[in-house]
Design an enzyme around this catalytic site. Structure first.
Site, PDB file in Angstrom:
ATOM      1  N   CYS A 293       7.467   1.519   5.956  1.00 42.00           N
ATOM      2  CA  CYS A 293       6.247   1.738   6.761  1.00 42.00           C
ATOM      3  C   CYS A 293       6.111   3.152   7.330  1.00 42.00           C
ATOM      4  O   CYS A 293       5.182   3.869   6.983  1.00 42.00           O
ATOM      5  CB  CYS A 293       6.187   0.728   7.888  1.00 42.00           C
ATOM      6  SG  CYS A 293       5.880  -0.935   7.283  1.00 42.00           S
TER       7      CYS A 293
ATOM      8  N   PHE B 218      12.988   2.465  20.923  1.00 35.21           N
ATOM      9  CA  PHE B 218      12.798   3.591  19.991  1.00 35.21           C
ATOM     10  C   PHE B 218      13.303   4.904  20.568  1.00 35.21           C
ATOM     11  O   PHE B 218      12.785   5.976  20.276  1.00 35.21           O
ATOM     12  CB  PHE B 218      11.331   3.705  19.544  1.00 35.21           C
ATOM     13  CG  PHE B 218      11.018   2.705  18.465  1.00 35.21           C
ATOM     14  CD1 PHE B 218      10.853   1.369  18.777  1.00 35.21           C
ATOM     15  CD2 PHE B 218      10.940   3.084  17.143  1.00 35.21           C
ATOM     16  CE1 PHE B 218      10.613   0.426  17.796  1.00 35.21           C
ATOM     17  CE2 PHE B 218      10.702   2.157  16.147  1.00 35.21           C
ATOM     18  CZ  PHE B 218      10.531   0.830  16.478  1.00 35.21           C
TER      19      PHE B 218
ATOM     20  N   THR C 154       0.878  -1.185   0.000  1.00 40.27           N
ATOM     21  CA  THR C 154       0.000   0.000   0.000  1.00 40.27           C
ATOM     22  C   THR C 154       0.914   1.234   0.000  1.00 40.27           C
ATOM     23  O   THR C 154       0.963   1.981   0.981  1.00 40.27           O
ATOM     24  CB  THR C 154      -0.932   0.004   1.236  1.00 40.27           C
ATOM     25  OG1 THR C 154      -0.154  -0.309   2.409  1.00 40.27           O
ATOM     26  CG2 THR C 154      -2.050  -0.988   1.114  1.00 40.27           C
TER      27      THR C 154
END
Ligand code: NAD
Length: 432
Positions: free
Chosen positions: A262, A251, A86
């Site tokens: 992504c 993170f 996508t």
């Protein structure tokens, strides 16, 4: 159970192989004939840590097959997982749904018996509704449910993440679909949380999670800048922050910006969806802009180290967007290199796994090396852009002897700063 995966890329292939490892009969369908030919000949089409062994094992045990035929894939499936791309639309930057629509249209006519169709692809809110009406139009007799089953695996850790998910989000209100999915994911009972939600919530969970993680990376990069101007050390700061359970330690590693297939596209898609609903997502928008600027800032830092050098050559270690994968889509390393090339510097690069895919993006604009030390021969600045373990073993004496001017810009903070400096190397980390 019979599971069919449509799309055999970075999500579809590991998911198919791991589902086969759980004992399901898996068929992977992809319209890329070369990919299917390779997989059927036992050749992996991508690098993903720990995947190859499971791939060969399950092929040998005939738990997994690969085909280009949608009919073969669909006709006996209990569960169909759609895992096609996508990507961002070239103009609007919304999620481009052409692959989802094509796959849905193709699969609809082959459905037989009750089937659950699950979206593994990251899809905009209400895509489940669209898939449902598209299938009903094309095959009014079909007995099916559409479920949102977002994928949270990290490239480089796909196999690990498949077997140790933090949660399994299941977006459906159909009891029949819930029963089937629960049976398929039986292995995970008692091992993780099954979070049952409505389909739209599930679709949002994926975007909200990725936008949040992208924001966390952008935030720690901003903190790294702040540490640089205030004399603090980002590693100490990040550890101190991460010890707070409300924040968490993951993170919080500063670097050259987030990349991959992504975070960049999902933040753009999230922002687009909000605008379509007359909402302004100021944090998401600042993250998107900040991340673009981050890569330019990193290039500027690198160029600054060679500003007094005549015809400088820069060594780049790392081209993949992160370690453990050969994926170079939206890799910060590639963007930083393109930025550097605008300033007429020579670049020579090495990556343990991503050379082929990086060359498709960079062609002959840079030189390539077969190993990390050859990439340093007579160069003026060594830049680490991907956190591969191999680079952590760099021998500073060899570095010093090979380079014309021994300077390291360690964009991942993986080297020992004190050892580098005591070896006579000009070392620049991030946020130090
Ligand atoms: P990818 O490009 O690696 O793979 C997609 C595959 O789908 C390709 O092999 C392509 O040939 C195939 N395909 C496209 N249209 C098809 C059709 N009509 N029929 C059969 N095959 C078709 O993409 P990916 O990285 O695996 O991502 C897939 C989806 O999963 C995306 O929506 C992505 O956002 C999402 N996702 C990706 C990751 C990741 O780490 N890569 C993680 C979570 C979610």
């Amino acid at each position: 159970m019979n599971i069919t995966i449509i799309g055999t890329g970075y999500v579809g292939l590991p998911t198919g192989v791991c589902m086969a490892e759980l004992g399901h009969k898996v068929i992977c369908v992809d319209r890329d004939e070369n990919k299917i030919r390779s997989l059927n000949s036992g050749i992996m089409t991508l690098f993903e840590e720990d995947l190859e062994e499971l791939f060969h094992k399950n092929r040998k045990e005939k738990n997994i097959e690969f085909t280009t035929s949608m009919k073969t894939g669909i006709e006996n499936a209990d569960l169909i997982m759609i895992a096609v791309g996508t990507p961002p639309h070239p103009i609007t930057k919304e999620a481009d749904m052409k692959y989802i629509h094509a796959a849905t249209t193709e699969l609809a006519e082959h459905l037989t018996g009750y089937t659950v169709i699950a979206t593994k692809s990251t899809v905009p809110v209400a895509t489940g509704d669209d898939i449902e009406s598209l299938i009903s139009k094309r095959n009014p007799q079909a007995d099916f449910d559409v479920v949102s089953l977002p994928e949270f695996l990290r490239e480089g850790f796909a196999v690990h993440d498949f077997f140790h998910p933090d949660r399994i989000v299941i977006g459906t209100t159909s009891e029949r679909a819930k029963t089937l999915i629960t049976q398929i994911y039986k292995y995970f009972e008692g091992k993780t949380v099954f979070h049952y939600v409505n389909r739209r919530s599930s679709e949002v969970i994926k975007y909200a999670s990725n936008a949040f993680l992208a924001m966390k990376i952008h935030y720690i990069n901003e903190m790294a800048n702040f540490c640089e101007v205030t004399g603090a050390d980002i590693s100490e700061v990040a550890t101190g922050m991460g010890l707070d359970a409300r924040i968490g330690s993951r993170f919080l590693s500063p670097g050259p910006g987030y990349g991959g297939s992504c975070f960049p596209k999902d933040t753009l898609a999230m922002s687009y969806m909000a605008r379509q609903n007359n909402l302004e997502m100021s944090l998401v928008n600042a993250t998107i802009e900040g991340n673009i600027k981050r890569k330019k800032d990193i290039a500027r830092r690198i160029l600054n180290t060679v500003k007094d050098v005549d015809k400088p050559t820069i060594s780049i270690l790392g081209l993949a967007f992160k370690q453990g994968t050969d994926d170079c889509r939206e890799s910060p390393a590639i963007d930083v290199i393109f930025e550097l090339l605008q300033y007429k510097v020579k670049v020579i690069a090495y990556d343990p796994k991503a050379m082929t895919l990086a060359q498709e993006l960079l062609n002959d604009k840079i030189g390539y090396s077969n190993n990390m030390y050859d990439a340093l021969e007579n160069t003026d600045c060594l830049v680490i852009l991907t956190e591969w373990d191999e680079f952590k073993t760099l021998d500073f004496e060899i570095v010093k002897n090979k380079m014309r001017t021994p300077t390291i810009v360690d964009c991942r903070n993986i080297l020992n700063k004190d050892q580098a400096i005591s070896s006579g190397i000009n070392y620049l980390g991030i946020g130090k």
